[in-house]
Design a protein around this motif. Structure first.
Motif, short mmCIF file in Angstrom:
data_model
loop_
_atom_site.label_atom_id
_atom_site.label_comp_id
_atom_site.label_asym_id
_atom_site.label_seq_id
_atom_site.Cartn_x
_atom_site.Cartn_y
_atom_site.Cartn_z
N PHE A 24 12.03 5.24 -1.49
CA PHE A 24 13.02 5.43 -0.26
C PHE A 24 13.34 4.22 0.25
CE2 PHE A 24 13.29 5.28 4.48
CZ PHE A 24 14.05 6.35 4.40
N ILE A 25 12.43 3.10 0.49
CA ILE A 25 12.84 1.62 0.98
C ILE A 25 13.78 1.14 0.14
CG2 ILE A 25 11.89 -0.62 1.62
CD1 ILE A 25 11.18 1.49 3.84
N GLU A 26 13.58 1.00 -1.25
CA GLU A 26 14.43 0.48 -2.24
C GLU A 26 15.85 0.96 -2.10
OE1 GLU A 26 12.41 1.20 -5.96
OE2 GLU A 26 11.58 -0.67 -5.82
N GLU A 27 16.03 2.39 -1.81
CA GLU A 27 17.46 3.01 -1.59
C GLU A 27 18.06 2.58 -0.40
OE1 GLU A 27 20.42 5.32 -3.62
OE2 GLU A 27 18.76 3.99 -4.26
N VAL A 28 17.44 2.87 0.83
CA VAL A 28 17.63 2.63 1.96
C VAL A 28 18.33 1.14 1.97
CG1 VAL A 28 16.51 1.86 3.98
CG2 VAL A 28 17.04 4.21 3.56
N THR A 29 17.36 0.19 1.36
CA THR A 29 17.75 -1.11 1.51
C THR A 29 19.06 -1.49 0.55
OG1 THR A 29 15.63 -2.00 1.50
CG2 THR A 29 17.30 -3.51 0.59
N SER B 166 0.74 -1.26 0.10
CA SER B 166 0.07 0.01 -0.04
C SER B 166 0.69 1.26 -0.02
CB SER B 166 -0.94 0.07 1.21
OG SER B 166 -0.14 -0.04 2.42
N ALA B 167 2.02 1.16 -0.12
CA ALA B 167 3.12 2.07 -0.27
C ALA B 167 2.94 2.96 -1.18
CB ALA B 167 4.52 1.60 0.23
N GLY B 168 3.18 4.46 -1.27
CA GLY B 168 3.11 5.22 -2.49
C GLY B 168 4.53 5.03 -3.18
#
Length: 80
Positions: free
Chosen positions: A50-55, A42-44
């Protein structure tokens, strides 16, 4: 001549084969989702980026440390 079955692994073998690097990447991915309270489904778009980059950065830094590579080789967050 070998049969097709002898040359290629079965679908089950391919599916069950584990890549430790890929497994670690996804462990970090799920940790980051939990850490930042992001529900992927459900993330925009911005939350997902953001999550992809931080990961990516977390995984690459951890991998560099593990392999004895310089951290300066890891591309910074959101850098091109």
């Amino acid at each position: 001549m070998k049969s097709r079955k002898e040359k290629l692994p079965s679908d089950a073998e391919w599916y069950c084969r584990k890549d430790p690097e890929e497994e670690r990447f996804y462990e970090i991915f799920f940790q980051m989702c939990q850490k930042y309270s992001v529900r992927w489904a459900s993330a925009g778009e911005k939350e997902q980026q953001f999550i992809e980059e931080v990961t990516r950065v977390t995984y690459e830094r951890e991998r560099a440390i593990r392999l004895g590579l310089p951290l300066s080789d890891v591309r910074l967050s959101f850098a091109s």
